[in-house]
Design a protein around this motif. Structure first.
Motif, PDB file in Angstrom:
ATOM      1  N   LYS A  40     -27.475 -37.038  74.157  1.00  0.00           N
ATOM      2  CA  LYS A  40     -27.908 -37.781  73.170  1.00  0.00           C
ATOM      3  C   LYS A  40     -29.616 -37.539  73.111  1.00  0.00           C
ATOM      4  O   LYS A  40     -30.162 -37.411  74.165  1.00  0.00           O
ATOM      5  N   ALA A  41     -30.228 -37.160  71.863  1.00  0.00           N
ATOM      6  CA  ALA A  41     -31.404 -36.690  71.914  1.00  0.00           C
ATOM      7  C   ALA A  41     -32.180 -37.829  71.305  1.00  0.00           C
ATOM      8  O   ALA A  41     -31.867 -38.523  70.592  1.00  0.00           O
ATOM      9  N   LYS A  42     -33.478 -38.039  71.950  1.00  0.00           N
ATOM     10  CA  LYS A  42     -34.295 -39.191  71.478  1.00  0.00           C
ATOM     11  C   LYS A  42     -35.834 -38.547  71.607  1.00  0.00           C
ATOM     12  O   LYS A  42     -36.128 -37.808  72.357  1.00  0.00           O
ATOM     13  N   VAL A  43     -36.604 -38.826  70.780  1.00  0.00           N
ATOM     14  CA  VAL A  43     -38.043 -38.611  70.652  1.00  0.00           C
ATOM     15  C   VAL A  43     -38.511 -40.094  70.950  1.00  0.00           C
ATOM     16  O   VAL A  43     -38.616 -40.815  70.020  1.00  0.00           O
ATOM     17  N   LEU A  44     -39.518 -39.951  72.020  1.00  0.00           N
ATOM     18  CA  LEU A  44     -40.370 -41.316  72.214  1.00  0.00           C
ATOM     19  C   LEU A  44     -41.699 -41.090  71.883  1.00  0.00           C
ATOM     20  O   LEU A  44     -42.448 -40.218  72.351  1.00  0.00           O
ATOM     21  N   PHE A  45     -42.407 -41.841  71.047  1.00  0.00           N
ATOM     22  CA  PHE A  45     -43.836 -41.668  70.705  1.00  0.00           C
ATOM     23  C   PHE A  45     -44.444 -43.141  71.096  1.00  0.00           C
ATOM     24  O   PHE A  45     -43.928 -44.064  70.944  1.00  0.00           O
ATOM     25  N   CYS A  46     -45.593 -42.878  71.809  1.00  0.00           N
ATOM     26  CA  CYS A  46     -46.263 -43.938  72.251  1.00  0.00           C
ATOM     27  C   CYS A  46     -47.145 -44.592  70.933  1.00  0.00           C
ATOM     28  O   CYS A  46     -47.650 -43.724  70.110  1.00  0.00           O
ATOM     29  N   GLN A  47     -46.899 -46.014  70.634  1.00  0.00           N
ATOM     30  CA  GLN A  47     -47.663 -46.603  69.645  1.00  0.00           C
ATOM     31  C   GLN A  47     -48.663 -47.428  69.972  1.00  0.00           C
ATOM     32  O   GLN A  47     -49.337 -48.086  69.152  1.00  0.00           O
ATOM     33  N   LYS A  48     -49.209 -47.082  71.136  1.00  0.00           N
ATOM     34  CA  LYS A  48     -50.393 -48.187  71.350  1.00  0.00           C
ATOM     35  C   LYS A  48     -51.696 -47.440  70.784  1.00  0.00           C
ATOM     36  O   LYS A  48     -51.469 -46.415  70.022  1.00  0.00           O
ATOM     37  N   ALA A  58     -31.276 -35.898  61.287  1.00  0.00           N
ATOM     38  CA  ALA A  58     -31.814 -37.250  61.457  1.00  0.00           C
ATOM     39  C   ALA A  58     -30.685 -38.084  62.020  1.00  0.00           C
ATOM     40  O   ALA A  58     -31.145 -38.905  62.902  1.00  0.00           O
ATOM     41  N   GLY A  59     -29.532 -37.770  61.746  1.00  0.00           N
ATOM     42  CA  GLY A  59     -28.571 -38.601  62.288  1.00  0.00           C
ATOM     43  C   GLY A  59     -28.222 -38.198  63.805  1.00  0.00           C
ATOM     44  O   GLY A  59     -27.569 -39.119  64.618  1.00  0.00           O
ATOM     45  N   GLN A  60     -28.759 -37.080  64.291  1.00  0.00           N
ATOM     46  CA  GLN A  60     -28.462 -36.739  65.715  1.00  0.00           C
ATOM     47  C   GLN A  60     -29.392 -36.813  66.580  1.00  0.00           C
ATOM     48  O   GLN A  60     -29.245 -37.083  67.819  1.00  0.00           O
ATOM     49  N   VAL A  61     -30.820 -37.165  66.041  1.00  0.00           N
ATOM     50  CA  VAL A  61     -31.827 -37.408  66.890  1.00  0.00           C
ATOM     51  C   VAL A  61     -32.520 -38.750  66.631  1.00  0.00           C
ATOM     52  O   VAL A  61     -32.972 -39.125  65.613  1.00  0.00           O
ATOM     53  N   GLU A  62     -32.561 -39.690  67.708  1.00  0.00           N
ATOM     54  CA  GLU A  62     -33.344 -40.895  67.443  1.00  0.00           C
ATOM     55  C   GLU A  62     -34.847 -40.765  67.827  1.00  0.00           C
ATOM     56  O   GLU A  62     -35.354 -40.372  68.790  1.00  0.00           O
ATOM     57  N   VAL A  63     -35.595 -41.279  66.878  1.00  0.00           N
ATOM     58  CA  VAL A  63     -37.325 -41.309  67.023  1.00  0.00           C
ATOM     59  C   VAL A  63     -37.408 -42.751  67.289  1.00  0.00           C
ATOM     60  O   VAL A  63     -37.293 -43.640  66.483  1.00  0.00           O
ATOM     61  N   LYS A  64     -37.985 -43.000  68.283  1.00  0.00           N
ATOM     62  CA  LYS A  64     -38.277 -44.199  68.873  1.00  0.00           C
ATOM     63  C   LYS A  64     -40.122 -44.490  69.112  1.00  0.00           C
ATOM     64  O   LYS A  64     -40.504 -43.484  69.851  1.00  0.00           O
ATOM     65  N   THR A  65     -40.497 -45.473  68.822  1.00  0.00           N
ATOM     66  CA  THR A  65     -41.682 -45.834  69.087  1.00  0.00           C
ATOM     67  C   THR A  65     -41.899 -46.729  70.295  1.00  0.00           C
ATOM     68  O   THR A  65     -40.927 -47.613  70.503  1.00  0.00           O
ATOM     69  N   VAL A  66     -42.533 -46.433  71.364  1.00  0.00           N
ATOM     70  CA  VAL A  66     -42.513 -47.121  72.707  1.00  0.00           C
ATOM     71  C   VAL A  66     -43.901 -47.613  73.067  1.00  0.00           C
ATOM     72  O   VAL A  66     -45.006 -47.208  72.422  1.00  0.00           O
TER      73      VAL A  66
END
Length: 190
Positions: A109-117, A142-150
């Motif tokens: 499972k691929a994810k990309v975490l971006f800091c949203q501070k 787009a369906g295989q990689v989850e982009v999340k703000t943390v």
């Protein structure tokens, strides 16, 4: 106390299946592989467990691919399988040639975490995040990689920051024009 990050890399092991460790529902959790280099215990990814349970028997020759996690401070190496290819069945079984060469694969499972501070977001994190989403959509990922703000990734002085999983690769001072290179490096299979 100094904390060290584990080193994560890909692996391929070809060897004889010596033993299986199963859960209560008869799904395979671990494989014991024997090769000329030694013995390996490999954890099977959840996505593969049900699909391989009936196909594997001790004595099979397997090609296993996945991710290796080397925990330097503990001196341990952990293996997790995302692809299992059955090369041959045990000699005691009669084999029909078509059923012998089955392959089962699953991607980590691929994810990309971006800091949203605020520091990261104002210094280009928002732009880089939006550009990444757009680029993934254009490439059909787009369906295989989850982009999340943390929340804060604890590198405020080097904003903007992001982490790419499953590699756990951390990037600071992320420039929007570099997003395409990061996709190539971490999210597109070789």
């Amino acid at each position: 106390m100094v904390m060290t990050q584990p080193f994560v890399s890909q692996f391929t092991i070809t060897g004889k299946l010596e033993d299986l460790s199963t859960k209560s529902n008869d799904c395979i959790k671990y494989l014991q592989l024997v090769t000329e280099q030694g013995e390996y215990w490999v954890k099977v990814a959840k996505e593969l467990r049900k699909s391989i349970s009936s196909k594997l028997k001790p004595g099979c020759l397997l090609k296993v691919t996945g991710m290796r996690r080397h925990e330097i401070n503990k001196g341990k190496i952990k293996y997790k399988a995302y692809g299992i290819e059955l090369l041959s069945k045990p000699a005691s079984e009669k084999v029909i040639s078509q059923t012998c060469n089955s392959t089962v694969t699953a991607k980590p499972k691929a994810k990309v975490l971006f800091c949203q501070k605020s520091t990261c977001w104002k210094k280009g994190g928002k732009t880089a995040c939006e550009l990444l989403k757009k680029e993934l959509k254009n490439r059909g990922l787009a369906g295989q990689v989850e982009v999340k703000t943390v929340g804060c990734l604890k590198q405020c002085k080097k904003a903007p920051n992001m982490v790419i999983m499953p590699d756990k690769a951390r990037y600071s001072r992320v420039q929007p024009q570099k997003v395409s290179n990061l996709i190539e490096k971490h999210l597109i299979a070789d």
